[in-house]
Write a protein that holds these residues in place. Sequence first.
Motif, PDB file in Angstrom:
ATOM      1  N   GLY A 218       0.782  -1.229   0.000  1.00 12.51           N
ATOM      2  CA  GLY A 218       0.000   0.000   0.000  1.00 12.51           C
ATOM      3  C   GLY A 218       0.810   1.273   0.000  1.00 12.51           C
ATOM      4  O   GLY A 218       0.241   2.363   0.100  1.00 12.51           O
ATOM      5  N   ALA A 219       2.140   1.183  -0.131  1.00 13.21           N
ATOM      6  CA  ALA A 219       3.001   2.373  -0.184  1.00 13.21           C
ATOM      7  C   ALA A 219       2.716   3.307   0.986  1.00 13.21           C
ATOM      8  O   ALA A 219       2.328   4.458   0.820  1.00 13.21           O
ATOM      9  CB  ALA A 219       2.820   3.099  -1.513  1.00 13.21           C
ATOM     10  N   MET A 220       2.909   2.798   2.201  1.00 15.26           N
ATOM     11  CA  MET A 220       2.683   3.618   3.389  1.00 15.26           C
ATOM     12  C   MET A 220       3.668   3.246   4.485  1.00 15.26           C
ATOM     13  O   MET A 220       4.341   2.218   4.404  1.00 15.26           O
ATOM     14  CB  MET A 220       1.249   3.472   3.887  1.00 15.26           C
ATOM     15  CG  MET A 220       0.797   2.043   4.138  1.00 15.26           C
ATOM     16  SD  MET A 220      -0.960   1.954   4.576  1.00 15.26           S
ATOM     17  CE  MET A 220      -1.488   0.533   3.638  1.00 15.26           C
ATOM     18  N   GLU A 221       3.732   4.099   5.482  1.00 16.54           N
ATOM     19  CA  GLU A 221       4.620   3.857   6.612  1.00 16.54           C
ATOM     20  C   GLU A 221       3.895   2.987   7.639  1.00 16.54           C
ATOM     21  O   GLU A 221       2.862   3.373   8.174  1.00 16.54           O
ATOM     22  CB  GLU A 221       5.044   5.169   7.263  1.00 16.54           C
ATOM     23  CG  GLU A 221       5.890   4.980   8.504  1.00 16.54           C
ATOM     24  CD  GLU A 221       6.085   6.277   9.259  1.00 16.54           C
ATOM     25  OE1 GLU A 221       5.613   6.362  10.423  1.00 16.54           O
ATOM     26  OE2 GLU A 221       6.672   7.205   8.697  1.00 16.54           O
ATOM     27  N   VAL A 222       4.436   1.827   7.875  1.00 14.33           N
ATOM     28  CA  VAL A 222       3.838   0.893   8.831  1.00 14.33           C
ATOM     29  C   VAL A 222       4.912   0.490   9.829  1.00 14.33           C
ATOM     30  O   VAL A 222       5.999   0.057   9.435  1.00 14.33           O
ATOM     31  CB  VAL A 222       3.281  -0.363   8.132  1.00 14.33           C
ATOM     32  CG1 VAL A 222       2.600  -1.270   9.148  1.00 14.33           C
ATOM     33  CG2 VAL A 222       2.311   0.028   7.032  1.00 14.33           C
ATOM     34  N   THR A 223       4.633   0.651  11.104  1.00 13.54           N
ATOM     35  CA  THR A 223       5.617   0.317  12.124  1.00 13.54           C
ATOM     36  C   THR A 223       5.070  -0.757  13.053  1.00 13.54           C
ATOM     37  O   THR A 223       3.902  -0.726  13.441  1.00 13.54           O
ATOM     38  CB  THR A 223       5.991   1.554  12.972  1.00 13.54           C
ATOM     39  OG1 THR A 223       4.836   2.002  13.688  1.00 13.54           O
ATOM     40  CG2 THR A 223       6.497   2.670  12.101  1.00 13.54           C
ATOM     41  N   ALA A 224       5.902  -1.714  13.353  1.00 16.72           N
ATOM     42  CA  ALA A 224       5.599  -2.715  14.389  1.00 16.72           C
ATOM     43  C   ALA A 224       6.681  -2.537  15.432  1.00 16.72           C
ATOM     44  O   ALA A 224       7.701  -3.210  15.421  1.00 16.72           O
ATOM     45  CB  ALA A 224       5.611  -4.117  13.813  1.00 16.72           C
ATOM     46  N   SER A 225       6.488  -1.574  16.301  1.00 11.94           N
ATOM     47  CA  SER A 225       7.589  -1.066  17.112  1.00 11.94           C
ATOM     48  C   SER A 225       7.624  -1.648  18.514  1.00 11.94           C
ATOM     49  O   SER A 225       6.624  -2.134  19.049  1.00 11.94           O
ATOM     50  CB  SER A 225       7.492   0.465  17.209  1.00 11.94           C
ATOM     51  OG  SER A 225       6.331   0.844  17.925  1.00 11.94           O
ATOM     52  N   GLU A 226       8.800  -1.583  19.072  1.00 15.71           N
ATOM     53  CA  GLU A 226       8.983  -1.911  20.477  1.00 15.71           C
ATOM     54  C   GLU A 226       8.150  -0.977  21.335  1.00 15.71           C
ATOM     55  O   GLU A 226       7.595  -1.365  22.364  1.00 15.71           O
ATOM     56  CB  GLU A 226      10.466  -1.794  20.826  1.00 15.71           C
ATOM     57  CG  GLU A 226      10.821  -2.188  22.239  1.00 15.71           C
ATOM     58  CD  GLU A 226      10.779  -3.685  22.467  1.00 15.71           C
ATOM     59  OE1 GLU A 226      10.982  -4.102  23.615  1.00 15.71           O
ATOM     60  OE2 GLU A 226      10.543  -4.439  21.503  1.00 15.71           O
ATOM     61  N   SER A 227       8.026   0.274  20.902  1.00 13.59           N
ATOM     62  CA  SER A 227       7.252   1.259  21.660  1.00 13.59           C
ATOM     63  C   SER A 227       5.793   0.843  21.765  1.00 13.59           C
ATOM     64  O   SER A 227       5.176   0.954  22.831  1.00 13.59           O
ATOM     65  CB  SER A 227       7.361   2.636  20.996  1.00 13.59           C
ATOM     66  OG  SER A 227       8.700   3.031  20.883  1.00 13.59           O
ATOM     67  N   ALA A 228       5.206   0.365  20.658  1.00 15.30           N
ATOM     68  CA  ALA A 228       3.803  -0.066  20.687  1.00 15.30           C
ATOM     69  C   ALA A 228       3.610  -1.210  21.671  1.00 15.30           C
ATOM     70  O   ALA A 228       2.627  -1.249  22.420  1.00 15.30           O
ATOM     71  CB  ALA A 228       3.356  -0.480  19.284  1.00 15.30           C
ATOM     72  N   ARG A 229       4.551  -2.155  21.669  1.00  6.74           N
ATOM     73  CA  ARG A 229       4.455  -3.287  22.598  1.00  6.74           C
ATOM     74  C   ARG A 229       4.478  -2.808  24.043  1.00  6.74           C
ATOM     75  O   ARG A 229       3.665  -3.231  24.874  1.00  6.74           O
ATOM     76  CB  ARG A 229       5.600  -4.268  22.356  1.00  6.74           C
ATOM     77  CG  ARG A 229       5.556  -5.491  23.267  1.00  6.74           C
ATOM     78  CD  ARG A 229       6.788  -6.356  23.103  1.00  6.74           C
ATOM     79  NE  ARG A 229       8.004  -5.676  23.519  1.00  6.74           N
ATOM     80  CZ  ARG A 229       8.364  -5.516  24.788  1.00  6.74           C
ATOM     81  NH1 ARG A 229       7.599  -5.970  25.774  1.00  6.74           N
ATOM     82  NH2 ARG A 229       9.488  -4.893  25.087  1.00  6.74           N
ATOM     83  N   MET A 230       5.409  -1.913  24.355  1.00  8.63           N
ATOM     84  CA  MET A 230       5.526  -1.430  25.732  1.00  8.63           C
ATOM     85  C   MET A 230       4.296  -0.650  26.166  1.00  8.63           C
ATOM     86  O   MET A 230       3.801  -0.805  27.290  1.00  8.63           O
ATOM     87  CB  MET A 230       6.773  -0.560  25.865  1.00  8.63           C
ATOM     88  CG  MET A 230       8.079  -1.304  25.706  1.00  8.63           C
ATOM     89  SD  MET A 230       9.484  -0.184  25.903  1.00  8.63           S
ATOM     90  CE  MET A 230      10.846  -1.322  25.603  1.00  8.63           C
ATOM     91  N   LEU A 231       3.786   0.174  25.272  1.00  8.74           N
ATOM     92  CA  LEU A 231       2.608   0.975  25.625  1.00  8.74           C
ATOM     93  C   LEU A 231       1.380   0.094  25.795  1.00  8.74           C
ATOM     94  O   LEU A 231       0.523   0.360  26.641  1.00  8.74           O
ATOM     95  CB  LEU A 231       2.375   2.043  24.553  1.00  8.74           C
ATOM     96  CG  LEU A 231       3.479   3.105  24.454  1.00  8.74           C
ATOM     97  CD1 LEU A 231       3.261   3.999  23.246  1.00  8.74           C
ATOM     98  CD2 LEU A 231       3.551   3.938  25.722  1.00  8.74           C
TER      99      LEU A 231
END
Length: 770
Positions: A218-231
């Motif tokens: 989809g030509a977009m910025e997608v993050t699977a971040s450590e930050s999301a897990r912690m939050l």
Amino acid sequence: MNEQPGRSEEALAQRARRIDLAHHSDFALGPVRVRPSLRRIVGPDGEAMLEPKVMQVLIALSDPIGALLSRDDLIDRCWDGRVIGDTSINRVISLLRGALRDVAGEAVVVENVPKVGYRLVVRESEAEGEADIAEGDDADAPGSPAAAKSRRGPFFAGIAVLVAVALAAVFALLRPTGDEPLPDISVAMLPLGVAEGVDPLYAAGLESELRAQFAQVGAMEVTASESARMLLEEGLSPTEIGKRLGAHYVWAGDFAVEAERAALDLRLIDVDTGEEVLVDRLSSAPDAAQHLPFRTARSVSLALGRPVRESTLPEAVSASDFKLYLVANGLMRTRGMDQRRAALEILGEVTARNPRFAAGWGALAKAHFLYPAQGVEETARYRGMARAFAERALEMRADTVEALKVIGIASEEPEVALANLERAVELDPGDSEAWFWLSIQQQRFLLEGGDPMASALRMVAIDPLWPAVWNVSTLAAEFGRGDLARKMERDIAAASATPAQEMFAEARLARLEGDLSRFVELTTRASRTATDGERLYSIYIPDRMIRLLLDLPLADGQRVRRGSAPGMLERLDRGDLPARAELERAGLAGKRAWDDPRFMEVAAPLFLETGREREMLEDYDARFASPAAFAAHAEQTGQPYAVITGVSPYLVLALRRAGRDNEAAAHLAAMKKALSEARATGLEWLDPLLLELDIAALEGDAGRAAEVVARLPDFGWPFAPARVDPSVHNLLRSDPLYGEIRQLPEVDAVLDPIRRRLSRERAEVLSLGL
């Protein structure tokens, strides 16, 4: 470069003509439309974006179609006649072949004529190629959710503005112009929920694959971040997590495998409204789960009104091997030594059974790069294999992101390293590791790479609680942006999910303020509960440098420096130059003394300080016939600036003492050239300032030296720099290069308070009994 006999003047003029992409007209190659100014090729099977150098080579081979060009011809037309290695040409030809294959199959191919060169062969009729190709295929559908989105509120509001400004120029270069651009969309992925009985390593690999497919389909910025897990672990709602991370949408999914099917339940939440814009269940037979990532990405892309890039459909690979591929990726995410070894073994088997699986070869390349090799020779061998496997992946699919990253981080050639990593972040702007590696290479190749702060800040915005980003404040300080460095640490401390994270942030902030005893106290306490990754990325190098600066023992578990003789390097860091016989036994004498640049950078001032400059010159003469030979050696290391600025000042001193003034003058001229090149970048950072001080010291320019020393604290010196090389602090040691400089009243006025502070901080650390 000599011309080949029999060339007509017209042919020579054509070969010498420089290719300017910005002003080159569009043209057709059979069914392929070539758009040089956009670096884009469009064919019946899709479209591809080419690196500038790849597009230049395509144009050269097309002028005229069928012309046979030698490697020298390509170098003259596309590299301005500069000396380059065969690897660079092979890589560009490989990328071009892969891109043409992706958009038009075998209709347009680059043919190799053994021992002669290359030519372009078009196997379709010209008429087909001249048919109009629709413009703007990648425009948004009016009224789509994506078109309505424009907000980008990152985790750190202050950093958001800086990121936007710093990256404007970067994305102006990376993003094609002329077509209506897609609106930027960012999606934060929450950790994938998995049902009981699902292998957690498989789930981790699946999560990585899902994120990568979202970004590319989809030509977009997608993050699977450590930050999301912690939050999420803190109990925050998906909407709140999205707001904290500055995302437009939040994706949440749950995966389960049953006897008759594998199922992925997913939700896509609008962060502004809290509404679920997509709720879907995708299922497949357990032996066809390899298609779920693409199907999921397609579902999300369509829901957001994004054009779907069909070229990213999964490659032919069996379900069982795709599962092994995901498990291997999950193993690599842990970064554990045993896990990395296991990942390499698994991926070797997968690629052997699936030789056209480009993603598998890209992962195998990464596994070799990350392999916990022992010693310089083994490390070089594994990194060589990593590059070879990455090149193989790119031959199959030119946009294999993991392969681009490996080529970029492993390359010793600035142009190759930066082009590949820039392409990786263009394809997958939410890949924080790609931004991390790009920032590393931009720091390494500062003269060619642009501002590394742009990439570093982008990494912070994507994943602010990932330990790898936490030393960006050090980089900011060394670029004279102390206020930004301090703000980053305060924001990280406020957002920290664990006491160890907060203490590490407070410790780094204390270091920036020169409160080194507080730094040591906090890092010691935080290390008791921190993860290995947090310790490694957060404080390992800064703690090591502070302890060397304070002349304190290394902390328990501190790893020695890597190199040809790590224990020897540790002694050099402490100012202890071993006897000649020890150096010979360690292979650090004679010609071999120059094989490890880090050795000579630290040892050179000690040779002069101990009156052993004659030994250093003997080793120099054994390896180099002239200053020009030394300059060639510096180029071969891939880091000529670092070698010249680290060693040449001491060669100038030693050569002068030996009465070899002409050679000394040549090395001094090389230093001045390096300084001029650094200034030409338009960037201000600590290293050129230290080089300017070295030149002033060698020329006896007291006024200039005093001015430079007065500016050093503005760049965080001596507390902020975190380097493997402690010579950055040699002004505070007994380095003979600065003997006269240290006597200047203006210099002493700067150094004396620093010395007194260091003495006080050392006493305070000792009193803590740590």
